[in-house]
Design a protein around this motif. Sequence first.
Motif, mmCIF file in Angstrom:
data_model
loop_
_atom_site.group_PDB
_atom_site.id
_atom_site.type_symbol
_atom_site.label_atom_id
_atom_site.label_comp_id
_atom_site.label_asym_id
_atom_site.label_seq_id
_atom_site.Cartn_x
_atom_site.Cartn_y
_atom_site.Cartn_z
ATOM 1 N N LYS A 95 55.394 44.395 29.099
ATOM 2 C CA LYS A 95 54.888 44.585 30.456
ATOM 3 C C LYS A 95 54.551 43.201 31.001
ATOM 4 C CE LYS A 95 50.965 46.840 32.699
ATOM 5 N NZ LYS A 95 51.580 47.513 33.818
ATOM 6 N N GLY A 117 51.737 39.256 38.976
ATOM 7 C CA GLY A 117 52.201 37.875 39.162
ATOM 8 C C GLY A 117 53.406 37.753 40.070
ATOM 9 N N ILE A 127 46.094 34.623 30.330
ATOM 10 C CA ILE A 127 47.218 34.515 31.277
ATOM 11 C C ILE A 127 47.186 33.159 32.002
ATOM 12 C CG2 ILE A 127 48.386 35.623 33.213
ATOM 13 C CD1 ILE A 127 46.805 38.181 32.535
ATOM 14 N N VAL A 128 45.971 32.761 32.364
ATOM 15 C CA VAL A 128 45.828 31.528 33.137
ATOM 16 C C VAL A 128 46.002 30.326 32.209
ATOM 17 C CG1 VAL A 128 44.312 30.194 34.634
ATOM 18 C CG2 VAL A 128 44.363 32.671 34.832
ATOM 19 N N TYR A 148 49.958 32.966 37.849
ATOM 20 C CA TYR A 148 50.339 32.926 36.438
ATOM 21 C C TYR A 148 50.963 34.263 36.060
ATOM 22 C CZ TYR A 148 47.133 28.971 36.464
ATOM 23 O OH TYR A 148 46.493 27.792 36.749
ATOM 24 N N ARG A 149 51.911 34.203 35.156
ATOM 25 C CA ARG A 149 52.557 35.451 34.748
ATOM 26 C C ARG A 149 52.967 35.329 33.290
ATOM 27 N NH1 ARG A 149 56.731 36.874 38.936
ATOM 28 N NH2 ARG A 149 57.949 35.249 37.973
ATOM 29 N N MET A 150 52.787 36.412 32.536
ATOM 30 C CA MET A 150 53.275 36.421 31.153
ATOM 31 C C MET A 150 53.671 37.830 30.757
ATOM 32 S SD MET A 150 49.678 35.977 29.051
ATOM 33 C CE MET A 150 50.428 36.050 27.439
ATOM 34 N N GLU A 170 49.122 53.835 22.688
ATOM 35 C CA GLU A 170 47.808 54.494 22.605
ATOM 36 C C GLU A 170 47.917 55.713 21.670
ATOM 37 O OE1 GLU A 170 44.955 53.981 24.729
ATOM 38 O OE2 GLU A 170 45.757 52.235 25.777
ATOM 39 N N PRO A 198 41.966 42.854 38.932
ATOM 40 C CA PRO A 198 42.878 41.955 38.202
ATOM 41 C C PRO A 198 43.901 42.673 37.331
ATOM 42 C CG PRO A 198 40.637 41.793 37.327
ATOM 43 C CD PRO A 198 40.548 42.617 38.574
ATOM 44 N N ASP A 199 43.552 43.816 36.834
ATOM 45 C CA ASP A 199 44.481 44.521 35.937
ATOM 46 C C ASP A 199 45.783 44.869 36.630
ATOM 47 O OD1 ASP A 199 42.779 44.345 33.885
ATOM 48 O OD2 ASP A 199 42.000 46.414 34.013
ATOM 49 N N LYS A 241 52.242 40.833 33.019
ATOM 50 C CA LYS A 241 50.856 40.727 33.473
ATOM 51 C C LYS A 241 50.703 39.449 34.289
ATOM 52 C CE LYS A 241 47.234 42.100 32.555
ATOM 53 N NZ LYS A 241 46.371 42.779 33.556
ATOM 54 N N GLY A 242 49.983 39.523 35.363
ATOM 55 C CA GLY A 242 49.793 38.341 36.184
ATOM 56 C C GLY A 242 48.334 38.059 36.441
ATOM 57 N N ALA A 243 48.094 36.905 36.975
ATOM 58 C CA ALA A 243 46.744 36.536 37.387
ATOM 59 C C ALA A 243 46.861 35.447 38.447
ATOM 60 C CB ALA A 243 45.935 36.028 36.210
ATOM 61 N N ILE A 264 42.062 37.571 31.285
ATOM 62 C CA ILE A 264 42.651 36.685 32.296
ATOM 63 C C ILE A 264 42.833 35.280 31.749
ATOM 64 C CG2 ILE A 264 42.186 35.601 34.541
ATOM 65 C CD1 ILE A 264 40.922 38.268 35.378
ATOM 66 N N VAL A 314 53.561 40.762 28.083
ATOM 67 C CA VAL A 314 52.725 41.203 26.960
ATOM 68 C C VAL A 314 53.333 42.476 26.374
ATOM 69 C CG1 VAL A 314 50.580 40.183 27.758
ATOM 70 C CG2 VAL A 314 51.190 42.457 28.533
ATOM 71 N N GLU A 315 53.206 42.628 25.049
ATOM 72 C CA GLU A 315 53.672 43.850 24.392
ATOM 73 C C GLU A 315 52.609 44.919 24.572
ATOM 74 O OE1 GLU A 315 56.607 44.490 23.062
ATOM 75 O OE2 GLU A 315 57.216 42.457 23.665
ATOM 76 N N GLU A 316 53.015 46.054 25.065
ATOM 77 C CA GLU A 316 52.051 47.124 25.291
ATOM 78 C C GLU A 316 51.798 47.872 23.981
ATOM 79 O OE1 GLU A 316 51.069 50.072 28.959
ATOM 80 O OE2 GLU A 316 53.082 49.237 28.712
ATOM 81 N N LYS A 317 50.538 48.030 23.689
ATOM 82 C CA LYS A 317 50.193 48.788 22.477
ATOM 83 C C LYS A 317 50.342 50.285 22.751
ATOM 84 C CE LYS A 317 46.770 45.506 20.877
ATOM 85 N NZ LYS A 317 45.329 45.225 20.968
ATOM 86 N N ASN A 367 52.208 29.471 31.867
ATOM 87 C CA ASN A 367 52.457 30.730 32.580
ATOM 88 C C ASN A 367 52.508 30.573 34.101
ATOM 89 O OD1 ASN A 367 52.552 32.112 30.168
ATOM 90 N ND2 ASN A 367 50.366 32.626 30.205
ATOM 91 N N ILE A 368 52.394 29.336 34.581
ATOM 92 C CA ILE A 368 52.370 29.131 36.034
ATOM 93 C C ILE A 368 53.726 29.540 36.631
ATOM 94 C CG2 ILE A 368 52.369 27.373 37.866
ATOM 95 C CD1 ILE A 368 50.219 25.902 36.348
ATOM 96 N N VAL A 369 53.675 30.418 37.605
ATOM 97 C CA VAL A 369 54.910 30.760 38.328
ATOM 98 C C VAL A 369 54.854 30.285 39.779
ATOM 99 C CG1 VAL A 369 55.701 32.675 36.909
ATOM 100 C CG2 VAL A 369 53.985 33.096 38.691
ATOM 101 N N ALA A 407 47.537 47.004 27.528
ATOM 102 C CA ALA A 407 47.268 45.818 26.722
ATOM 103 C C ALA A 407 45.894 45.249 27.065
ATOM 104 C CB ALA A 407 48.338 44.763 26.990
#
Lengths: 80, 358, 258
Positions: A3, A54, C9-10, A70-72, A79, A49-50, A5-7, C6, A74-77, C14-16, C2
């Motif tokens: 998935k 990104g 990520i920051v 920022y964007r990365m 549930e 934020p969730d 995820k961004g911030a 934050i 992530v592997e979703e666990k 990871n900067i886009v 997940a």
Amino acid sequence: MAKVKGAIVVDTERCKGCELCVISCPTHVIAMSQKVNIKGYHYAYMENPDACNGCTNCAVVCPDGVITVYRMKVEEKTEV
Amino acid sequence: MEEDFVLMKGNEALAEAAIRAGADGYFGYPITPQSEVMEYLTAAKPWERTGMVVLQAESEVSAINMLYGGAGAGKRVMTSSSSPGISLMQEGISYIAGAELPVVVANVVRGGPGLGTIQPSQSDYFQATKGGGHGDYHLLVLAPSSVQEMADFMPLAFDLAFKYRNPVMILSDGAIGQMMEKVKFQPQRPRMKDEELPGWATTGKTPDRERNIITSLDLDPYRQERFNRKLIEKYQKMKEEEVRFETFQCEDAEYLFVAYGTSSRICQKSVQLAREKGIKAGLFRPITLFPFPEKQVGALADQVKGMLSVEMSAGQMVEDVRLATNGKVPVEHYGRMGGVIPTPDEIVEVLIQKFIGG
Amino acid sequence: MADIDIKDIVKKENIVYKKTSVLTDNVMHYCPGCGHSTTHRIIAEVIEEMGIQDKTIGIAPVGCSVFMYDYIDVDTQEAAHGRAPALATAIKRLLPDRFVFTYQGDGDLAAIGTAETIHACNRGENITMIFINNGIYGMTGGQMAPTSLEGMHTSTTPYGRDPGLMGHPIKMTELVAQLPGTYYVTRQAVHTPNLVRKTKKAIRKAFEYQKLNKGVSFVEVVSNCNSGWKMPPVQAVKWLDENMLPFYPLGDIKVPEK
């Protein structure tokens, strides 16, 4: 399953509170703070934020370039 | 190889001299009586000889702003026009002075105000020497009196423009622009290479320096005032280093003609005629109108009994002569206007009438 | 879901998106939400992406963007009102391997500088012209612009622009597209993310075309003037959508022939 995820990080002292990022965010991440910066502007922040993926929309529309995105992946666990 | 004399119009000599001065660009708009400048340049194809750019602009307003751009890029650029066109350029000249850019503007003056006449005149003295546009500034003004000087002042004007980062005006008139005389040109100077362009010019910000900004704007009143003071210092330096003039039979003179350009040529003859009548006349010819040779004129005030400022105008330079002499000697003015050129005889008659009587 | 903090990520890797270094750190004096700021930023981004900072010379106008040189980190000349295309003409002809652009508002480009605009375009100067059209004079306090819409209220048309008295809004971009000297003419906007992306592509093209020496590349940006229009930014961009864009439709007006 992966998935994205961004911030975002807002340079709050340079933010002028125009809210164009708020209306441009497809996942309703951004809101305006109750507090004001040194210039007296309510600044943008991640209220939700969730939901950030990104996408960079906020940064692209931000007139003053105050948003870093920022964007990365992530592997979703799974549930249980 | 020694160059030969050639016969040319003043306007053409100015144009040829611009090419030889290593000018990078000419931008202009046709107006009588100076259109030969651009006509000569477009026929001479300097872009093939030296790489010089020649462009006919859509107006004098545009032409002077092309000079702003070109000079801001560090290049040797010039324009020429005549009085109404120079008036249109005043906004741009003020900005050029404010941005401290080196440009050369030739004004082949015709009579005014308004459309006036296309005949020669010297009625743009105030405009040339006192600023011309808005704000506190001066041009450095050179006044040629021959076709040879139209040629010689071109490289000089570029040198002075770059020395002071200030616009330089060659203040000629329709007579000098249109008449033909023999002229010998200085050898071709090379155009500036890219690496010779001044460090302040907008040539592209390289990583080793801050960006260069060419502007005349400063909203901070104290900084703007500091800048105004810097300009005053620059003009003061011009007064100390750049005053140019000629004297003719001043050594024993009792009466002095003060005249520049075309008028000074006529006054040479008037000196001769006056002396034939037993009047010890001399001629003082300012070559730089700004800076005006005030010390030299002031010194002569201790020697002579009267000065006659002879101009093809209603009386403009006479004010500078009076300031320079500061009441020490009577200063009178004689002028013809509207394109009328005074004769040597009538000037002598006026001298007698105003100072000697009879 | 997940459990990602934050802080994880920051991270630099990871900067886009971040502000381009060709935009200085000076805080732009423009009002909140102003399209000038956005356009400055994307011009700076294009210059960075093309790697032409050392070859670019900008011309700032008179108007709100008079201080463009404080923000875009390239050699810049500040022109008299309306004269930017004259400056650009000389600079480009004297330094033909540089990228030269003018940045002008509607008063500068379409009123006082109409002659310079038309003739630079008609001569086919090999330059890029960026035209900010917000239908009003921002810097002087909201007076009528040549591009003010019919009926638009400004401080000099307090009862609305009456074309019978004050003339019609001028479509400068369509006008210059008629001239043989223009190579690429387009109208864009910067008030939504996708429009910003499109405008940036247009500006990139406009700069790239200078390499071809084919004439003027002209990019109009229909923009908002929140202070002049007397609206908060979000309301202003809505007003722009509803009022400016029907009269100034977005899209390419002249594209190079294939």
